[in-house]
Design an enzyme around this catalytic site. Structure first.
Site, PDB file in Angstrom:
ATOM      1  N   TYR A  95      46.540  50.826 -17.870  1.00 31.79           N
ATOM      2  CA  TYR A  95      45.859  51.448 -18.753  1.00 31.79           C
ATOM      3  C   TYR A  95      46.267  51.194 -20.040  1.00 31.79           C
ATOM      4  CZ  TYR A  95      42.106  54.717 -19.701  1.00 31.79           C
ATOM      5  OH  TYR A  95      40.921  55.177 -20.190  1.00 31.79           O
ATOM      6  N   ARG A 148      30.900  54.476 -25.350  1.00 34.30           N
ATOM      7  CA  ARG A 148      31.902  54.329 -26.326  1.00 34.30           C
ATOM      8  C   ARG A 148      33.152  54.401 -25.795  1.00 34.30           C
ATOM      9  NH1 ARG A 148      35.845  56.336 -26.309  1.00 34.30           N
ATOM     10  NH2 ARG A 148      35.662  58.532 -26.519  1.00 34.30           N
ATOM     11  N   LYS A 166      41.317  54.878 -15.087  1.00 34.66           N
ATOM     12  CA  LYS A 166      41.432  56.299 -15.159  1.00 34.66           C
ATOM     13  C   LYS A 166      41.820  56.831 -13.737  1.00 34.66           C
ATOM     14  CE  LYS A 166      40.955  57.932 -19.331  1.00 34.66           C
ATOM     15  NZ  LYS A 166      41.392  58.936 -20.029  1.00 34.66           N
ATOM     16  N   GLU A 237      33.541  59.972 -18.681  1.00 35.73           N
ATOM     17  CA  GLU A 237      34.702  59.347 -19.670  1.00 35.73           C
ATOM     18  C   GLU A 237      33.959  58.413 -20.467  1.00 35.73           C
ATOM     19  OE1 GLU A 237      37.900  59.752 -19.271  1.00 35.73           O
ATOM     20  OE2 GLU A 237      38.306  58.638 -21.152  1.00 35.73           O
ATOM     21  N   ASP A 238      34.299  58.424 -21.735  1.00 36.27           N
ATOM     22  CA  ASP A 238      33.719  57.182 -22.501  1.00 36.27           C
ATOM     23  C   ASP A 238      32.309  57.099 -22.926  1.00 36.27           C
ATOM     24  OD1 ASP A 238      36.485  57.005 -23.264  1.00 36.27           O
ATOM     25  OD2 ASP A 238      36.755  54.807 -22.923  1.00 36.27           O
ATOM     26  N   ASP A 260      36.544  64.268 -20.009  1.00 34.84           N
ATOM     27  CA  ASP A 260      38.254  64.033 -20.383  1.00 34.84           C
ATOM     28  C   ASP A 260      38.462  63.707 -21.897  1.00 34.84           C
ATOM     29  OD1 ASP A 260      40.926  63.488 -20.012  1.00 34.84           O
ATOM     30  OD2 ASP A 260      40.633  61.526 -20.278  1.00 34.84           O
ATOM     31  N   ASP A 261      37.287  62.982 -22.406  1.00 33.86           N
ATOM     32  CA  ASP A 261      37.596  62.679 -23.893  1.00 33.86           C
ATOM     33  C   ASP A 261      37.257  64.198 -24.968  1.00 33.86           C
ATOM     34  OD1 ASP A 261      37.362  60.128 -23.965  1.00 33.86           O
ATOM     35  OD2 ASP A 261      35.340  60.349 -22.967  1.00 33.86           O
ATOM     36  N   ASN A 400      42.907  54.804 -30.346  1.00 41.44           N
ATOM     37  CA  ASN A 400      43.269  53.738 -29.520  1.00 41.44           C
ATOM     38  C   ASN A 400      42.187  52.760 -29.244  1.00 41.44           C
ATOM     39  OD1 ASN A 400      41.965  54.991 -27.330  1.00 41.44           O
ATOM     40  ND2 ASN A 400      43.748  56.182 -26.724  1.00 41.44           N
TER      41      ASN A 400
HETATM   42  P1  NAI Z   1      33.289  59.253 -31.303  1.00 38.37           P
HETATM   43  O1  NAI Z   1      32.639  58.052 -31.355  1.00 38.37           O
HETATM   44  O2  NAI Z   1      32.763  60.361 -30.518  1.00 38.37           O
HETATM   45  O3  NAI Z   1      33.714  59.728 -32.634  1.00 38.37           O
HETATM   46  C1  NAI Z   1      34.283  58.934 -33.576  1.00 38.37           C
HETATM   47  C2  NAI Z   1      34.252  59.821 -34.972  1.00 38.37           C
HETATM   48  O4  NAI Z   1      34.873  58.929 -36.157  1.00 38.37           O
HETATM   49  C3  NAI Z   1      32.871  60.051 -35.482  1.00 38.37           C
HETATM   50  O5  NAI Z   1      32.906  61.419 -36.082  1.00 38.37           O
HETATM   51  C4  NAI Z   1      32.607  59.014 -36.836  1.00 38.37           C
HETATM   52  O6  NAI Z   1      31.846  59.446 -37.661  1.00 38.37           O
HETATM   53  C5  NAI Z   1      34.281  59.061 -37.230  1.00 38.37           C
HETATM   54  N1  NAI Z   1      34.447  58.039 -38.148  1.00 38.37           N
HETATM   55  C6  NAI Z   1      34.032  56.540 -37.758  1.00 38.37           C
HETATM   56  N2  NAI Z   1      34.533  55.901 -38.894  1.00 38.37           N
HETATM   57  C7  NAI Z   1      34.986  56.566 -39.596  1.00 38.37           C
HETATM   58  C8  NAI Z   1      35.478  56.166 -41.057  1.00 38.37           C
HETATM   59  N3  NAI Z   1      35.598  55.049 -41.523  1.00 38.37           N
HETATM   60  N4  NAI Z   1      36.112  57.463 -41.569  1.00 38.37           N
HETATM   61  C9  NAI Z   1      36.023  58.837 -41.001  1.00 38.37           C
HETATM   62  N5  NAI Z   1      35.394  58.801 -39.996  1.00 38.37           N
HETATM   63  C10 NAI Z   1      34.938  57.873 -39.233  1.00 38.37           C
HETATM   64  O7  NAI Z   1      34.657  58.827 -30.598  1.00 38.37           O
HETATM   65  P2  NAI Z   1      35.669  59.897 -29.866  1.00 38.37           P
HETATM   66  O8  NAI Z   1      35.299  60.145 -28.281  1.00 38.37           O
HETATM   67  O9  NAI Z   1      35.893  61.122 -30.779  1.00 38.37           O
HETATM   68  O10 NAI Z   1      36.943  59.011 -30.017  1.00 38.37           O
HETATM   69  C11 NAI Z   1      37.433  58.763 -31.101  1.00 38.37           C
HETATM   70  C12 NAI Z   1      38.748  57.879 -31.143  1.00 38.37           C
HETATM   71  O11 NAI Z   1      39.790  58.792 -30.273  1.00 38.37           O
HETATM   72  C13 NAI Z   1      38.812  56.823 -30.121  1.00 38.37           C
HETATM   73  O12 NAI Z   1      39.643  55.606 -30.549  1.00 38.37           O
HETATM   74  C14 NAI Z   1      39.343  57.219 -28.811  1.00 38.37           C
HETATM   75  O13 NAI Z   1      39.902  55.737 -28.091  1.00 38.37           O
HETATM   76  C15 NAI Z   1      40.388  58.032 -29.228  1.00 38.37           C
HETATM   77  N6  NAI Z   1      40.780  59.083 -28.141  1.00 38.37           N
HETATM   78  C16 NAI Z   1      41.968  59.082 -27.977  1.00 38.37           C
HETATM   79  C17 NAI Z   1      42.539  59.988 -26.663  1.00 38.37           C
HETATM   80  C18 NAI Z   1      43.870  60.125 -26.680  1.00 38.37           C
HETATM   81  O14 NAI Z   1      44.258  60.694 -25.439  1.00 38.37           O
HETATM   82  N7  NAI Z   1      44.828  59.951 -27.461  1.00 38.37           N
HETATM   83  C19 NAI Z   1      41.518  60.525 -25.881  1.00 38.37           C
HETATM   84  C20 NAI Z   1      39.902  60.331 -26.486  1.00 38.37           C
HETATM   85  C21 NAI Z   1      39.801  59.424 -27.482  1.00 38.37           C
END
Ligand code: NAI
Length: 576
Positions: A95, A148, A166, A237-238, A260-261, A400
């Site tokens: 993963y 995404r 997953k 997911e995603d 899950d997100d 990530n």
């Molecule tokens: P999303 O696409 O729904 O949201 C991304 C957000 O970041 C949006 O609000 C966007 O406006 C903002 N953004 C983009 N560029 C930006 C910038 N330069 N400055 C400020 N804000 C900015 O994506 P989602 O689902 O919320 O995921 C976001 C990240 O979190 C991904 O990298 C994902 O891999 C990670 N993630 C980590 C998890 C974990 O378990 N650690 C679980 C789920 C997501």
């Protein structure tokens, strides 16, 4: 225990039954295998040793991933035995973070189908397509439209690697038996022009449809699942942030679904926040949170956090007033005209700003949470500003894969003079700073969703609620030993992940029974024992003919390994 109901080559081609070189002589005779496999009977330990040796010859994690998937295609038991033998080593390969590279190259490294591919061109026929799946009792479908993928954006059909990975974690981390799991890619096209031009791309060669068309396709899929697999829970997911939140709202009250997100990330981050407050000697309600990113992960977490605070007696409005968000267009505040409905509760009166440090200086958060997908966004100024305001700033860099983390642990500890409390979405090695050793925890939802999945599996829960993720978050937090917590570790160690998830699943299962959502009777005894009864073990089945006659597999004499073999393989530089 599975029974062996196939013979000869057909048996060898079934990964769930194949034992490769471990068939006993009596089984070979009874199952028509004599001459079809080498004339030895190896122990599972020796097989594992060969796998480790072959893995040791691979030089990149992508090659190791390809090798392991190939193993899964041939011998499921040996695959899970391998991954479960050392989760800390293998989870990053099957993963995060390797899966990011896998998805980017999915069409190029593709060997064999896994799971299902359902395209929007099959509208009206979704039920028939689902019936092509050979297993009739499917309990979990993990589904993406590739909208995404991790922090990598729209990867279309290349995102199919995500549900595959997953669901492997459901088994490897929490012991959900693999035969009940179905990875699914819903193909509605992609807006990724690079893939649309790539001859090896495996998806529809068209751009994404209007949202209404996509949602009506998803509606048909969700309803078809109820008819074809009546005990199935759908794990989204995603998807893009907006689709993730809207689709969850659309189905959560009527069907057994979760995202899950939204919910899993929220559960794991809540666990980290609980432990951060334990380290600081504060309470969740004393903290003020500023998110970088206001997408599905941020909204899911903020909503769950506010629900947890409300459950402790705080008014929901007051809880929401402690949560601020900052996205690609700046701080969320009421004069913004581009906000989605689900972001409004977190848009508080404030002068508009597009500068994150200015927002920190004026809001004075105790915790910043990076879910922005932007690697390096928590730069030195950000961390120094947090450290000026807080004795112990909490810095959660959750995006990530690895390069997308908002800052590294070295940076967080150095820029905060060793005061920062840090966790990332990916695994980082311990950091030595100023004579101290810090243990950066991995805020990855793989501590949560497999355990919640196991609880749903064991109880046959009718619905998935936020409370189940809050309880999972609390259970994860409670499992960090205090001596490790003192070194900054907010999450349990991966080496014990199966045991940790069994404990978490038991707490969630209790909640499912208490809430009246279970479809099986409440066990009379201990909930942990109840969960253990459902846990998959990577052990081979013994042919009925053989076990009936009492002929047990008698392995040929082989050198006995006294300890678990620990073959090391070179780490890539990108993996810290
Ligand atoms: P999303 O696409 O729904 O949201 C991304 C957000 O970041 C949006 O609000 C966007 O406006 C903002 N953004 C983009 N560029 C930006 C910038 N330069 N400055 C400020 N804000 C900015 O994506 P989602 O689902 O919320 O995921 C976001 C990240 O979190 C991904 O990298 C994902 O891999 C990670 N993630 C980590 C998890 C974990 O378990 N650690 C679980 C789920 C997501």
């Amino acid at each position: 225990m599975k029974s062996i109901n196939k013979r000869g080559v057909e048996l060898l081609r079934d990964p769930s039954l194949n034992k490769s070189t471990a068939f006993a002589e009596a089984e070979k005779k009874a199952l028509g295998l004599v001459g079809l496999v080498p004339d030895v009977t190896e122990t599972e330990e020796l097989q594992l040793r060969r796998v480790m040796m072959q893995l040791g010859h691979k030089t990149t994690d992508l090659d190791r991933y390809i090798y392991l998937v190939n193993l899964l295609d041939h011998n499921e038991t040996l695959f899970y035995r391998t991954v479960m033998s050392d989760p800390g080593r293998f989870l990053p390969i099957v993963y995060d973070p390797t899966i990011g590279e896998v998805c980017l190259k999915f069409g190029h490294i593709y060997r064999q189908p896994r799971g299902m591919y359902l395209s929007i061109t099959r509208r009206g026929k979704v039920k028939e397509v689902l019936k092509n799946w050979p297993q009739k009792d499917v309990r979990f479908i993990c589904v993406t439209d590739g909208g995404r993928i991790l922090g990598l954006g729209d990867l279309g059909a290349n995102g199919a690697g995500i549900p595959i990975g997953k669901l492997e974690l459901y088994t490897a981390c929490a012991g959900v038996p693999p035969q009940y799991l179905l990875p699914m890619y819903l193909d509605a096209g992609t807006d990724n022009e690079q893939y649309l031009r790539d001859p090896l791309y495996l998806g529809l060669r068209k751009t994404r449809p209007p949202t209404a068309d996509l949602y009506s396709f998803v509606d048909e899929f969700v309803e078809a699942v109820q008819e074809v697999f009546s005990k199935c829970c759908i794990h989204f997911e995603d998807w893009t942030g907006t689709d993730a939140v809207h689709l969850l709202q659309r189905y959560r009250d009527e069907y057994c679904v979760y995202n899950d997100d939204v919910q899993g990330t929220a559960g794991i981050t809540l666990a980290g926040m609980i432990n951060a407050t334990r380290l600081k000697g504060t309470k969740l309600k004393d903290e003020k949170y500023l998110f970088l990113g206001a997408g599905s992960a941020a909204i899911g977490l903020a909503n769950l956090l506010c629900s947890a605070l409300a459950a402790q007696g705080m008014a929901l409005k007051d809880a929401q007033s402690r949560v601020y968000m900052f996205d690609i267009n700046g701080l969320l505040e009421p004069t913004r005209r581009d906000l989605a409905d689900f972001q409004i509760p977190y848009a508080h009166e404030h002068v508009p700003t597009r500068d994150f440090v200015t927002a920190i200086e004026s809001i004075k958060p105790t915790t910043i949470i990076g879910v922005s997908t932007v690697g390096g966004a928590f730069n030195q100024k950000v961390v120094e500003s947090m450290s000026r305001i807080n004795k112990r700033p909490v810095i959660l860099a959750l995006s990530n894969p690895t390069e997308h983390a908002e800052c590294t642990p070295e940076q967080a500890y150095a820029w905060s003079n060793g005061k920062g409390i840090y966790a990332a979405g990916v695994q980082f090695a311990p950091v030595h700073y100023d004579g101290q050793t810090f243990l950066p925890g991995q805020a990855n939802n793989f501590y949560i969703f497999p355990a919640v999945g196991m609880a749903i599996f064991a109880t046959q829960a009718k619905r998935v609620t936020d409370e189940m993720f809050i309880e999972a978050g609390r259970a994860v937090a409670d499992q960090v030993p205090s001596e490790l917590l003192k070194q900054g570790l907010l999450y349990p160690l991966q080496a014990n992940i199966l045991e940790a998830e069994i404990q978490t699943a038991a707490r969630v299962a209790k909640l499912v029974f208490d809430s009246g959502l279970a479809r099986v009777s409440r066990p009379t005894g201990d909930m942990v024992a109840f969960i253990r009864k459902h846990v998959y073990k990577p052990e081979y089945a013994i042919a009925a003919q053989v076990s009936r006659t009492g002929l047990r597999a008698k392995p040929t004499r082989r050198p006995v390994l006294r300890r678990r073999p620990r073959f090391s393989f070179a780490r890539e530089t990108s993996r810290k």
